[in-house]
Enzyme design. Structure first.
Site, short mmCIF file in Angstrom:
data_model
loop_
_atom_site.label_atom_id
_atom_site.label_comp_id
_atom_site.label_asym_id
_atom_site.label_seq_id
_atom_site.Cartn_x
_atom_site.Cartn_y
_atom_site.Cartn_z
N SER A 87 4.74 5.60 -14.97
CA SER A 87 3.39 5.30 -15.52
C SER A 87 3.14 6.49 -16.33
O SER A 87 2.54 6.24 -17.36
CB SER A 87 2.57 4.99 -14.49
N TYR A 128 -1.37 -1.90 -10.74
CA TYR A 128 -0.94 -1.71 -9.29
C TYR A 128 -1.78 -0.20 -9.04
O TYR A 128 -1.56 0.27 -7.81
CB TYR A 128 0.60 -1.29 -9.50
N LYS A 129 -2.37 0.48 -9.91
CA LYS A 129 -2.50 1.77 -9.54
C LYS A 129 -4.25 1.89 -9.86
O LYS A 129 -4.96 1.38 -9.19
CB LYS A 129 -1.91 2.77 -10.44
N HIS A 174 15.54 6.64 -9.70
CA HIS A 174 13.81 6.63 -9.22
C HIS A 174 13.94 7.76 -7.97
O HIS A 174 14.94 8.20 -7.40
CB HIS A 174 13.76 5.31 -8.51
N GLY A 175 12.60 7.99 -7.51
CA GLY A 175 12.57 9.09 -6.55
C GLY A 175 12.56 8.31 -5.24
O GLY A 175 12.44 6.92 -5.44
N ASP A 176 13.10 8.99 -4.12
CA ASP A 176 13.68 7.90 -3.12
C ASP A 176 12.11 7.48 -2.19
O ASP A 176 12.23 6.98 -1.20
CB ASP A 176 14.49 8.53 -2.14
N THR A 187 9.76 14.83 -4.45
CA THR A 187 8.90 15.94 -4.30
C THR A 187 7.72 15.80 -4.38
O THR A 187 7.00 15.34 -5.08
CB THR A 187 9.18 16.97 -5.49
N ASP A 206 -32.69 -15.45 -1.54
CA ASP A 206 -32.12 -15.12 -2.66
C ASP A 206 -32.95 -15.75 -3.75
O ASP A 206 -32.80 -16.77 -4.76
CB ASP A 206 -30.87 -15.77 -3.06
C1 SPV Z 1 -24.70 -14.88 -6.68
O1 SPV Z 1 -23.56 -14.69 -6.21
O2 SPV Z 1 -25.90 -14.50 -6.27
C2 SPV Z 1 -24.56 -15.83 -7.58
C3 SPV Z 1 -23.60 -17.02 -7.64
O3 SPV Z 1 -25.55 -15.98 -8.54
S1 SPV Z 1 -24.05 -18.14 -6.77
O4 SPV Z 1 -24.37 -18.09 -5.45
O5 SPV Z 1 -23.03 -19.09 -6.65
O6 SPV Z 1 -25.13 -18.70 -7.70
MG MG Z 2 -27.26 -14.72 -7.84
#
Ligand code: SPV
Ligand code: MG
Length: 432
Positions: free
Chosen positions: A9, A43-44, A89-91, A122, A204
């Site tokens: 890389s 991967y990293k 490659h390194g081991d 190393t 929410d």
């Molecule tokens: C949330 O993660 O708060 C979102 C997505 O708004 S959802 O809950 O599907 O509305």
């Molecule tokens: Mg939301």
């Protein structure tokens, strides 16, 4: 002269690299394969030095005859193309996540009579310090903010997982698995309004205020480097939104997604079971336009979320809104659905992509969860958000433990569900 192949890389060149290059060069004509930015990020962590510069640096190291790109962490494609006599490659890759990749290299070499030569690895203690420093650099706001756009340029489809505090941030940052010869990890995190509210024992409904949302983001940022997409709910009043996006941009957040609702916002997955209203197209477009105007960089993205399918307003309405929001300056479109099947989302993607090949499409497949990331990618989706799975899995696990302790009158039985004390004590990295 034998053909020798070494892959790296090479983001941070150190003494170990120089040693293995000079040893490999004694075996024949040395080709060094440089992993592309996408392959390293997979991967990293995201590389500090861009691919083109890494190619140039490696090409100028003594002993290197050719430099070629390697598109995946697996070697197969390049081995079959260049047919080297020897792979070096390194081991260190005999154990850990690289072991299956090593197995595949041995198998491919065997198919045409090539050979694997491994040198003792190393373990450079400086390297650990350098790697820690790389993380620090990547976590700085100016570096983190632009990374979502950079990743979108490199990868067709990003996989984003929700985080609602420092601990879940660490899970999104550090979890990786080996699957089908590839290392998979999440590309970034979604700070969900549902999960941020739920973790605080709140509904929410935009009740968790801006200051608190910012504090959650800071908590996550303290311990992670990956790009952050914030669930900005409705974005609030336009006049407040303009200040809010400036704050987020300065903090190093990469994107905000705002949904086209007005009034008391309720979670989309309730749909029409609760009263919710969609914003007029012109008002929401104006919010996007003014939000964009307030920004200082082109890094930060404002993504418009369309609630037409959630509120059963029809596909036509969803598409009309999508094109209007792009016209207003939206950097991406999130289309949401609460159907159990992906049909309406697939229809939207097809119709939108027929007219707009560029604007990133974001989806949140919580209910329509049968389609794989590879399938979404082929349809033209650019960001897939797993919006709530960490909190939804944590809650039942915690509840079960609480019930087990009450039932048994002691905590011995609950231990089977718990992480060992030693592990929890050493889980959190130190400040350096
Ligand atoms: C949330 O993660 O708060 C979102 C997505 O708004 S959802 O809950 O599907 O509305
Ligand atoms: Mg939301």
């Amino acid at each position: 002269m034998k053909k020798v192949y070494l892959s790296m890389s090479s983001d941070i060149i150190h003494n170990g690299h120089i040693k293995i290059i000079s040893k490999a060069a004694t075996l024949g004509e040395l080709t060094v394969a440089v992993l592309t930015d996408e392959a390293v990020a997979k991967y990293k962590r995201y590389p500090l030095i861009p691919f083109e510069e890494r190619i140039e640096i490696i090409g100028n190291i003594k002993g290197v005859s050719n430099v070629v790109p390697q598109n995946t962490i697996g070697y197969e494609e390049n081995l079959l193309k260049y047919k080297p006599d020897i792979v070096v490659h390194g081991d260190d890759w005999k154990i850990g996540f690289q072991a299956p990749i090593r197995e595949k290299v041995i198998e491919t070499l065997k198919s045409y009579g090539g050979e694997l030569i491994e040198f003792p690895y190393t373990n450079d203690s400086n390297l650990i310090a350098i790697e820690k420093n790389a993380r620090k650099i990547l976590s700085m706001p100016e570096n983190r903010r632009s990374r979502l756009r950079t990743l979108l340029n490199h990868k067709k489809c990003l996989s984003i997982m929700e985080a609602h505090n420092g601990l879940t941030g660490l899970i999104v940052e550090d979890t990786n698995v080996e699957s089908e010869g590839e290392i998979r990890q999440f590309d970034g995190m979604w700070v969900s309004s549902l999960c941020d509210s739920t973790a605080k024992g709140r509904p929410d409904i935009e009740l968790v205020d801006t200051t608190s949302r910012i504090s959650t983001i800071h908590e996550i940022m303290e311990v992670t480097t990956k790009p952050i997409i914030l669930d900005g709910d409705t974005g609030g009043l336009v006049e407040h939104f303009q200040f809010f996006v400036k704050t987020l941009e300065r903090m190093g957040v990469s994107a905000i997604i705002i949904e086209d609702k007005v009034g008391l916002k309720k979670n989309s997955l309730f749909g029409n079971e609760v009263e919710q209203f969609q914003a007029p197209i012109c008002d929401f477009s104006e919010k996007i336009r003014l939000g964009k105007l307030a920004l200082s960089t082109s890094d930060f993205m404002i993504i418009a979320r369309i609630e037409s399918l959630i509120l059963e307003q029809g596909m036509e309405d969803a598409l009309t809104r999508a094109f209007a929001y792009v016209e207003a300056g939206a950097d991406g479109i999130m289309i949401h659905s609460r159907q159990k099947t992906p049909d309406e989302i697939i229809e939207f993607i097809g119709s939108f992509r027929a007219q707009d090949k560029e604007t990133p499409i974001v989806i949140v497949p919580t209910t329509f969860n049968t389609v794989t990331e590879n399938e979404w990618e082929k349809m033209g989706v650019n960001i897939i958000i797993y919006a709530n799975q960490l909190i939804r899995s944590a809650f039942p696990a915690m509840k079960k433990t609480a019930e087990t302790i009450l039932t048994n009158n002691r905590c011995q039985e609950a231990d089977a569900n718990c992480m060992p004390i030693k592990e929890i004590l050493t889980l959190i990295p130190d400040a350096n």
